[in-house]
Every structure is written in structure tokens, then in C-alpha cells.
Design a protein around this motif. Structure first.
Motif, PDB file in Angstrom:
ATOM      1  N   SER A 126     -52.409  46.056 -74.078  1.00 61.19           N
ATOM      2  CA  SER A 126     -53.021  46.461 -72.806  1.00 61.19           C
ATOM      3  C   SER A 126     -54.495  46.811 -73.009  1.00 61.19           C
ATOM      4  CB  SER A 126     -52.266  47.631 -72.174  1.00 61.19           C
ATOM      5  OG  SER A 126     -52.472  48.804 -72.906  1.00 61.19           O
ATOM      6  N   TRP A 127     -54.836  47.399 -74.154  1.00 60.51           N
ATOM      7  CA  TRP A 127     -56.234  47.690 -74.431  1.00 60.51           C
ATOM      8  C   TRP A 127     -57.031  46.389 -74.533  1.00 60.51           C
ATOM      9  CZ3 TRP A 127     -59.026  46.109 -78.733  1.00 60.51           C
ATOM     10  CH2 TRP A 127     -60.361  46.558 -78.765  1.00 60.51           C
ATOM     11  N   GLU A 160     -57.654  45.065 -71.053  1.00 59.91           N
ATOM     12  CA  GLU A 160     -58.688  45.869 -70.395  1.00 59.91           C
ATOM     13  C   GLU A 160     -60.068  45.550 -70.969  1.00 59.91           C
ATOM     14  OE1 GLU A 160     -57.931  50.076 -70.438  1.00 59.91           O
ATOM     15  OE2 GLU A 160     -55.871  49.789 -69.741  1.00 59.91           O
ATOM     16  N   LYS A 172     -61.220  42.187 -69.710  1.00 63.12           N
ATOM     17  CA  LYS A 172     -61.639  42.254 -68.302  1.00 63.12           C
ATOM     18  C   LYS A 172     -62.995  42.935 -68.161  1.00 63.12           C
ATOM     19  CE  LYS A 172     -57.085  42.186 -66.145  1.00 63.12           C
ATOM     20  NZ  LYS A 172     -56.083  42.980 -65.388  1.00 63.12           N
ATOM     21  N   SER A 173     -63.199  43.995 -68.908  1.00 63.24           N
ATOM     22  CA  SER A 173     -64.483  44.699 -68.803  1.00 63.24           C
ATOM     23  C   SER A 173     -65.627  43.826 -69.330  1.00 63.24           C
ATOM     24  CB  SER A 173     -64.450  46.032 -69.543  1.00 63.24           C
ATOM     25  OG  SER A 173     -64.384  45.839 -70.932  1.00 63.24           O
TER      26      SER A 173
END
Length: 169
Positions: A141-142, A145, A148-149
Motif C-alpha cells: 500500500s505504501w 501511495e 500515486k504521489s
């Protein structure tokens, strides 16, 4: 006749003395064994009480040394609780933790005993929510994220270049 009776008395007395000797030896050995058993029991009791005392003392010392790192009980299990059985499920996070935090790359090449010893340390930090970064709780999940960032940052950068028109004067 007299000689025979004396010999028979000597035989019976010698057999009696042999029996007494064997009884004495038996009693000595039994006494030694009983004494040893009693000593072992008392040592076990002492050992148990010392272990309890050491454990308490160790806890006390641990709290003194780590007073600035006390764990907030409301955070315990914040990201879930893992056990040794979860090793395969958390292997990727554990490997990243060992490489980046503990400075031990290639931990998976060591003996199973060493790996599990290090994993227990990871378990403690995981369950107490004291790992230094979110990626050590859920790497996947990191990673999503982070991706995406980075995408949004690159799209903002391309948006900024689109806003400026070099050809208009």
C-alpha cells in the motif's frame, strides 16, 4: 565335628558380614542419591526465584533505559498484531526493515534461527506501532501511495509547463 561346626559358623558369619556390607553400601548410595535429589530440588527453587527476580529487575532496567521510548498503550496493535506465524505474509516488509533500519541486507540468507530472532524484534516494533515508517507495516500500500504521489507531482510539473506558452509574445 567341632571343626565342621566352627567352619559353618565362620561361613554364616562371613555371609552375614557380606550382607551387612552390601546393606551399608546400598544405604550409603541411597543416602547420596536422596541428598543429591534434595539438592537438585532446592537449586531448582532457587533458580526459579532468581529467574523471577531477574525478570523483574530486567523489566525495571529496561524501563529506566527506554523511558523516552515508552509505548502508548492506545497505539498497541494500531496496524494489527502479528506473530511468528505471519513471517511469510510480512516477509517483504521485514526484509525492507532489516535492510533500511537495522542495516542488515540479505538477512534471508542467514540461518532460520537468526532470521526468526530478528523477526521477533520486528514483531515487537510492529505490534507496538514503533516502526519508523508506514512502509514497514504494509509495503504494497505504501508503494501504491508513493507511485500515486509521484504521478501527481509529475502531472503538476507537466501542467506548469503547459501553462507557460513559449510561442506567445
Amino acid at each position: 565335628l567341632n571343626l565342621n561346626s566352627d567352619e559353618s559358623e565362620d561361613d554364616s558369619s562371613s555371609s552375614d558380614s557380606e550382607i551387612e556390607k552390601s546393606n551399608k553400601n546400598y544405604n550409603k548410595l541411597k543416602h547420596k542419591k536422596d541428598k543429591k535429589d534434595k539438592k537438585d530440588k532446592s537449586e531448582k527453587k532457587k533458580h526459579k526465584s532468581k529467574d523471577k527476580h531477574k525478570h523483574k529487575k530486567h523489566k525495571h532496567d529496561h524501563n529506566d533505559k527506554e523511558s523516552s521510548h515508552k509505548v502508548n498503550q492506545s497505539h498497541y496493535g494500531k496496524y494489527g498484531i502479528i506473530r511468528e506465524e505471519n513471517y511469510h505474509m510480512k516477509q517483504r516488509e521485514f526484509e525492507a526493515y532489516m535492510t533500511e533500519v537495522k542495516g542488515q541486507p540479505g538477512i534471508l540468507g542467514q540461518s532460520k534461527f537468526e532470521i526468526m530472532k530478528a523477526f521477533k524484534s520486528y514483531i515487537e516494533d510492529y505490534n507496538t506501532a514503533t516502526l519508523p515508517h508506514k512502509k514497514y507495516y504494509n509495503y504494497e500500500s505504501w508503494e501504491i501511495e508513493d507511485y500515486k504521489s509521484k504521478q501527481s507531482q509529475s502531472s503538476k510539473a507537466t501542467d506548469n509547463t503547459k501553462e507557460f506558452d513559449f510561442f506567445s509574445d
